[in-house]
Design a protein around this motif. Structure first.
Motif, mmCIF file in Angstrom:
data_model
loop_
_atom_site.group_PDB
_atom_site.id
_atom_site.type_symbol
_atom_site.label_atom_id
_atom_site.label_comp_id
_atom_site.label_asym_id
_atom_site.label_seq_id
_atom_site.Cartn_x
_atom_site.Cartn_y
_atom_site.Cartn_z
ATOM 1 N N LEU A 115 33.685 -23.567 -37.492
ATOM 2 C CA LEU A 115 35.059 -23.441 -36.705
ATOM 3 C C LEU A 115 35.363 -22.253 -36.126
ATOM 4 O O LEU A 115 36.042 -21.678 -35.283
ATOM 5 C CB LEU A 115 36.305 -23.816 -37.512
ATOM 6 C CG LEU A 115 36.538 -25.308 -37.520
ATOM 7 C CD1 LEU A 115 37.733 -25.446 -38.721
ATOM 8 C CD2 LEU A 115 37.096 -25.840 -36.249
ATOM 9 N N ILE A 162 35.494 -20.839 -32.496
ATOM 10 C CA ILE A 162 36.572 -21.112 -31.203
ATOM 11 C C ILE A 162 36.876 -19.847 -30.916
ATOM 12 O O ILE A 162 37.459 -19.693 -29.760
ATOM 13 C CB ILE A 162 37.838 -21.440 -32.144
ATOM 14 C CG1 ILE A 162 38.354 -20.693 -33.281
ATOM 15 C CG2 ILE A 162 37.584 -22.947 -32.783
ATOM 16 C CD1 ILE A 162 39.836 -21.185 -33.897
ATOM 17 N N GLY A 167 39.445 -19.370 -37.494
ATOM 18 C CA GLY A 167 38.806 -20.304 -37.371
ATOM 19 C C GLY A 167 37.693 -20.435 -38.646
ATOM 20 O O GLY A 167 37.611 -21.324 -39.289
#
Length: 313
Positions: A257, A260, A299
């Motif tokens: 993540l 991002i 993230g």
């Protein structure tokens, strides 16, 4: 009708002087530590997190204010930085006093955090403050020798990450144990590269002023074209250091993540490739770097925290 424009302009300068978006770099080690502990199903101590965040913000305020004071002494901010707090206030003495108050309050809060966890927390934070002074304070001024970025990586990477992990971990996890250097390095190495990139990008718009006043930043030493060519490598290094624990099976795939933050990183790379030698057009490039740092770090922290869901625990 001219007066409102002057007021608005001064207001904008004060906004730039406060540098509130920059405090993302201060709070990120704590958010990452909280995410990592949550992912290990070691419930972070949230009251410790709040105290740690407040202390970190105060300590970065000390560094920012004292940096303005020390740069005013060397003349590097005399023309190229109208949003210096010293230039705006015209009172070096009061800015220095405010900086020292932030330092004392920040260390007092961090001492409280250490009292509720381990003394090592305060020692690690004192080491970060020492690095902050070496970066900017006389007679060292290591940032004037182009050493700011590695010092930034060390302070906001393994040192701050280790302090945050110990401070936020539940009682008994690290009690009496050695400082968790391996975990701190694994957690902080990649995000600290992104933090160092923010500092690196802050030099591009003031190359002439820095060179004139003896501040040999990496951009002054390399030239703006070669320095701009290094920016993609900062981004690659940041992601590589974060993906290595995923590929080794130490972190869950949800840690991807951190990607991002890729969009602002690409925008930053394109901007500096095309306009690296046009200060008036790239004055905000450090904020693109900061957006990358903030999104990437948040993230990653969220991805680590969500790990048990992906692993079925």
């Amino acid at each position: 009708m001219a007066e409102p424009k002057v007021v608005a302009s001064r207001y904008a300068l004060w906004q730039a002087a406060i540098k509130w978006p920059m405090y993302s770099v201060a709070v990120m080690p704590a958010f990452l530590a909280a995410g990592a502990l949550q992912g290990l199903e070691l419930k972070p101590r949230w009251e410790q997190l709040i105290l740690f965040l407040l202390a970190a913000v105060l300590l970065l305020a000390w560094e920012n204010l004292s940096n303005d004071v020390f740069d005013a002494d060397t003349g590097v901010d005399s023309k190229g930085k109208p949003h210096s707090v010293v230039n705006l206030s015209g009172r070096r003495d009061r800015v220095a006093l405010a900086a020292n108050c932030c330092l004392v309050l920040g260390l007092a809060l961090m001492a409280l955090v250490a009292q509720q966890s381990q003394g090592a927390v305060l020692l690690l934070v004192l080491a970060c403050c020492g690095i902050g002074y070496l970066y900017q304070g006389p007679p060292f001024r290591l940032s004037y020798r182009g050493l700011g970025e590695p010092l930034c990586w060390l302070a906001f990477g393994p040192l701050a990450s280790a302090a945050a992990l110990i401070a936020l971990a539940p009682a008994g996890v690290f009690d009496g144990a050695a400082i968790p250097w391996s975990m701190a390095l694994e957690l902080g190495a990649g995000p600290a590269v992104a933090t160092s990139l923010v500092l690196f990008c802050s030099h591009f718009h003031q190359v002439e002023e820095d060179a004139k006043n003896g501040k040999n930043s990496p951009v002054v030493q390399l030239g703006s074209a070669k320095a701009a060519a290094l920016v993609p490598w900062f981004v690659v290094a940041c992601f590589a250091l974060q993906w290595l624990p995923i590929l080794r099976g130490i972190w869950p795939a949800s840690a991807f993540l951190g990607l991002i933050g890729l969009a602002p990183a690409l925008s930053l790379i394109r901007l500096l490739q095309r306009q690296h030698n046009q200060p008036e057009r790239i004055i905000g490039c450090k904020f693109l770097a900061l957006r990358f740092q903030a999104l990437n770090g948040l993230g990653l922290a969220l991805g680590l925290a969500l790990g048990p869901l992906f692993l079925g625990r």
